[in-house]
Write an enzyme that holds these catalytic residues in place. Structure first.
Site, mmCIF file in Angstrom:
data_model
loop_
_atom_site.group_PDB
_atom_site.id
_atom_site.type_symbol
_atom_site.label_atom_id
_atom_site.label_comp_id
_atom_site.label_asym_id
_atom_site.label_seq_id
_atom_site.Cartn_x
_atom_site.Cartn_y
_atom_site.Cartn_z
ATOM 1 N N HIS A 1 -27.431 -5.692 18.975
ATOM 2 C CA HIS A 1 -27.270 -7.140 18.075
ATOM 3 C C HIS A 1 -26.000 -7.721 18.502
ATOM 4 C CE1 HIS A 1 -25.753 -3.399 16.011
ATOM 5 N NE2 HIS A 1 -24.850 -4.616 15.394
ATOM 6 N N HIS B 1 -23.266 -10.364 16.677
ATOM 7 C CA HIS B 1 -22.640 -10.760 15.426
ATOM 8 C C HIS B 1 -22.357 -12.296 15.553
ATOM 9 C CE1 HIS B 1 -21.764 -6.845 13.275
ATOM 10 N NE2 HIS B 1 -22.061 -6.387 14.662
HETATM 11 P P1 5GP Z 1 -22.355 -2.640 14.160
HETATM 12 O O1 5GP Z 1 -21.246 -2.058 13.436
HETATM 13 O O2 5GP Z 1 -23.517 -1.894 14.813
HETATM 14 O O3 5GP Z 1 -22.046 -3.739 15.236
HETATM 15 O O4 5GP Z 1 -23.232 -3.900 13.066
HETATM 16 C C1 5GP Z 1 -24.088 -3.476 12.255
HETATM 17 C C2 5GP Z 1 -24.211 -4.468 11.226
HETATM 18 O O5 5GP Z 1 -25.204 -4.123 10.570
HETATM 19 C C3 5GP Z 1 -23.210 -4.243 10.141
HETATM 20 O O6 5GP Z 1 -22.303 -5.316 10.194
HETATM 21 C C4 5GP Z 1 -24.044 -3.654 8.894
HETATM 22 O O7 5GP Z 1 -23.195 -4.457 7.734
HETATM 23 C C5 5GP Z 1 -25.023 -4.415 9.270
HETATM 24 N N1 5GP Z 1 -26.155 -3.938 8.507
HETATM 25 C C6 5GP Z 1 -26.501 -2.323 8.526
HETATM 26 N N2 5GP Z 1 -27.790 -2.176 7.804
HETATM 27 C C7 5GP Z 1 -28.136 -3.120 7.761
HETATM 28 C C8 5GP Z 1 -29.555 -3.688 6.863
HETATM 29 O O8 5GP Z 1 -30.259 -2.990 6.472
HETATM 30 N N3 5GP Z 1 -29.336 -5.269 6.664
HETATM 31 C C9 5GP Z 1 -28.693 -5.961 7.039
HETATM 32 N N4 5GP Z 1 -28.917 -7.420 6.913
HETATM 33 N N5 5GP Z 1 -27.562 -5.688 7.732
HETATM 34 C C10 5GP Z 1 -27.241 -4.469 7.816
#
Ligand code: 5GP
Ligand code: ZN
Length: 137
Positions: free
Chosen positions: A99, A101
């Site tokens: 993903h 951001h």
């Molecule tokens: P990473 O740390 O993997 O780059 O980012 C994962 C992001 O996904 C985090 O910012 C977290 O807040 C978001 N996230 C995790 N679970 C969920 C969810 O169930 N729904 C949404 N909308 N965001 C999520």
């Protein structure tokens, strides 16, 4: 991936605050936003990280991130935007489905995203480093 939360969100099995959707992507509001309007660009096809992602989807994902960045800037009038993409636990990835951001930023806000200078490099080191990467391309 039956147990992947972002697969379920991308396919609409789990509800989310969706700001954009097409055949290949769903863009949602991050549940724990760094700032209001923090979005996640999620490909519908599962890939764990940038290494598993095919090049075509990678290109399309960045194109989608640009579209969302423009909308977020227009919507919130932010001073800047971070485009952030984490791969692997060591890099801060917490959800194992690729993903991107899109994070609105403001002068003096409390968000911390840094590329810190922690490694001392002399000119010879830079040459060695450069050549290591070139050999791996
Ligand atoms: P990473 O740390 O993997 O780059 O980012 C994962 C992001 O996904 C985090 O910012 C977290 O807040 C978001 N996230 C995790 N679970 C969920 C969810 O169930 N729904 C949404 N909308 N965001 C999520
Ligand atoms: Zn997935």
């Amino acid at each position: 991936m039956s147990d992947c939360i972002f697969c379920k969100i991308a396919e609409g099995e789990i509800p989310s605050n969706t700001v954009y959707e097409d055949d290949s992507f769903r863009v949602i509001l991050d549940l724990n936003p760094a700032n209001e309007g923090h979005c996640l660009v999620i490909p519908k096809k599962h890939a764990e990280d940038i290494f598993e992602l095919d090049s075509q989807t990678a290109a399309a994902a960045f194109k989608t991130a640009k579209k969302i960045a423009e909308a977020v800037k227009k919507a919130f009038g932010c001073d800047g935007i971070n485009i952030l993409q984490n791969n692997g636990e060591a890099a801060g990835q917490s959800v194992g489905h690729f993903h991107i951001h899109v994070i609105p930023r403001y002068h003096g806000d409390a968000v911390v995203i840094k590329s810190q200078a922690v490694k001392n490099m002399n000119p010879e080191d830079f040459v060695k480093t450069r050549d290591k990467i070139i050999k791996s391309l």
